[in-house]
Design a protein around this motif. Sequence first.
Motif, PDB file in Angstrom:
ATOM      1  N   SER A 189      -0.004  -7.868  -5.693  1.00  0.00           N
ATOM      2  CA  SER A 189      -0.009  -6.817  -4.352  1.00  0.00           C
ATOM      3  C   SER A 189       0.210  -8.470  -3.905  1.00  0.00           C
ATOM      4  CB  SER A 189      -1.339  -6.236  -4.621  1.00  0.00           C
ATOM      5  OG  SER A 189      -1.827  -5.292  -5.083  1.00  0.00           O
ATOM      6  N   TYR A 208      -1.224  -4.248   1.473  1.00  0.00           N
ATOM      7  CA  TYR A 208      -0.883  -4.691   0.612  1.00  0.00           C
ATOM      8  C   TYR A 208      -1.869  -6.193   0.308  1.00  0.00           C
ATOM      9  CZ  TYR A 208       1.721  -2.119  -2.022  1.00  0.00           C
ATOM     10  OH  TYR A 208       2.735  -0.475  -2.295  1.00  0.00           O
ATOM     11  N   SER A 211      -5.502  -5.146   0.406  1.00  0.00           N
ATOM     12  CA  SER A 211      -5.558  -4.485  -1.032  1.00  0.00           C
ATOM     13  C   SER A 211      -5.806  -6.447  -2.031  1.00  0.00           C
ATOM     14  CB  SER A 211      -4.632  -3.731  -1.148  1.00  0.00           C
ATOM     15  OG  SER A 211      -5.075  -3.510  -2.712  1.00  0.00           O
TER      16      SER A 211
END
Length: 768
Positions: A189, A208, A211
């Motif tokens: 990620s 991302y 994340s």
Amino acid sequence: MIYRLLILPFVFILMYASESYCKDVKKDGVVPQSVEFKSSSADSSLIVAYKDLEKAISQNDSALLQQSHYQLGYIYYNKNSFKKSYEHLSHSLSIARSRKDEKGISLALNRLGNVKQLQTNYLQALDLYQSALKINKSSENNAEIARTLVNLANIYSIIGQYQLSIEHFLQALDIHQVADDKEGLAWTSLGIARLFKRLNLLDRAMEYAQSALDYYRTIEQKTGNSVGVTLSLSELGSIYHKLGDYEKALEYSYMVLDINKANGNIHGQASNHISLGVIFLDQNDNKLAGKHLKEALRLKETVGDSLDLSTLYRFLGKVEFRENNTQRALQYFSQSKAFAHKHRLIPDLSESYLSLSEVYTKMGQNAKALKAYKTHSIYKDSLNSSDIARLEMQYEFEKREKEQELLSQQREALQEARLERQRVVLIFFIIGFILAGSLAAFIFYSYREKKRVNMLLLNQNNEIRRQKQEIESQKEEIEQQRDFVTSQRDKIAHQQRLITDSITYASRIQSAILPSKETLKKLPWDSFVLYKPKNIVSGDFYWISHLSNNNILLAAADCTGHGVPGAFMSMLGVTLLREIAGKYGDSKPADILMKLREMVIMSLNQQPGKIDQTDGMDMALTQINPSTLEMLFAGAYLSAVVVRKGDVTVDGDGKNPRVTKSDGLSLIEYRGDKMPIGHHVLRKNPFVNQTIQLERGDMLYLFSDGYIDQFGGESNSKFLLYNFRKLLLSIHNEDVENQQRILDKTIEDYRDDKKQVDDMMVIGVRIV
């Protein structure tokens, strides 16, 4: 015969159910990931690895020899000694090939690729990663396949092959999701976030990066490893910079810089200084921009780091161009162009030629300016065509995401159908078993008649009698065991009470040798001491002494360990300080620390070369003249902090203090020498005195590292020096008693139900 016919359907059902279950297990089976050796101490790891290497050579053990060279290469890689790392990894690869060890070959190729990548030899790294991927695919090692795919994706992203980069990232993401590998998902990620940032798809990049941060915080809570959290925070700061939110970008960049300084991560510090330099450049603050960019260049030259060197040269050239230093700007732009051309960095080449065009125009060299601008246009056109590919790739990426979501739903539906089928088979199996059993029991009891029944009853009666005797015997044994356990519990409770009473009494002895409240009140200034031992007695201690020349010595110390071992060291420290103050009362703090180090080494019989003799203490020692308010400070790892009203400007490089400013206040941190009081490799180096002119109204703080190292908060992370500085600035104007209460309440609220990890001590003195 009838019984056998009835049993056949039951056997068939059982065989079918077992076969179906086995197929499902094999279909959903996952190959576990390989685990690499990691050590918290690089020096200790080197000693162990070299011992293994000697053992492998003496025993002619090729497997151990391969492993030892790989481990040495991995350790030197983490120490940024890339030349030595490459040598050992090459030896490991050669031995693995001779042994036809495919896993060893793959690991060595991947790590060699990492070395070449950090040396900016991207094409060589690409070849090594592709070779590793081929081997991993042949051996169907999913964990290593995913690792190599991410390495390849990062290289493709750097050299502008964005389509290949996202394809490899997506393949790796699929593998990590199936294996539920949190660390793999986090690293992938983060790589996707960096790619989207390069393509200016900042919303997707932020998604991302956040994340990745969530994954790494989960990993940090389980393992204590915070490296991934630091990388994610750094990436978020860079994205905020691209979004134009300079305040957020600076906050994240300074936060990560503090963490990398605390961890001694030179590469990370260089990257942080580049980020800060570019932010200040965008804010037209040429002075701060140049300072941070030059510091980044100095750090990179120190460790031989060539990552982002083309970008760094270009921004240094922009600073010089704005300052009208055209020759220096031309030199930096030329260096940027040469580096980008060598490593085929197309975006950097385009920007370098544009900068050269501008500087040639300013120098009046119009022909060269036109030629440079045309070259810039050629590269820009190629990048514009890449923008079209970028939009296509974004569409394909979103399409792949939807496909992955659909596949996930299909997998869940298939799993539900498989479970439903197993439930049906199980129900059918149970019904068939009940029917067959019922009929068999009816035939059995009819055939055996009354004699069989009587025999069964007799056997049951004997069995009941035997079980009764066995139960009575077990009851007696259980009662004996209960009595024994109760006795042991009482003994342990008594011993624990004796130990606790002894330690509590020891705490009273320790409190007696520390300066009392009356001693603090005799100081010519207001003061407080926040003293929080971890385990009743403490390895932290403070000390006050009035010297014969009317100067006042004030010390804060953090001994090795806590609890009883730390308390022994603290009592030794107080005893030796009293002896030194009595004999050498006019000595300066640095001389006192040197004398204290000699006496600690002699008292503990420490000898050079013995790595297990690391006991000692860290200390901050000040000598204040009450009349002139001149303060001498020397420290062994620990620092002294002065909070003062007004704007104080101090260069924060080298041994000079670091200044943090906020709302008309300045926090000045005077850092101690990076060596302890005790045996150390820098034992012969003297401690250094720092002279500080205090002013009335100043607030002086001395502290151990227990407060800033405490874990807590929502993310269960350390409190950190950054937050401690902000707290001291916010409570500076409070009276000393209230400051103590605020410090205590703040750390207790932050800690919540978490365990206290170390002794805590903060000393505050208001200069009046």
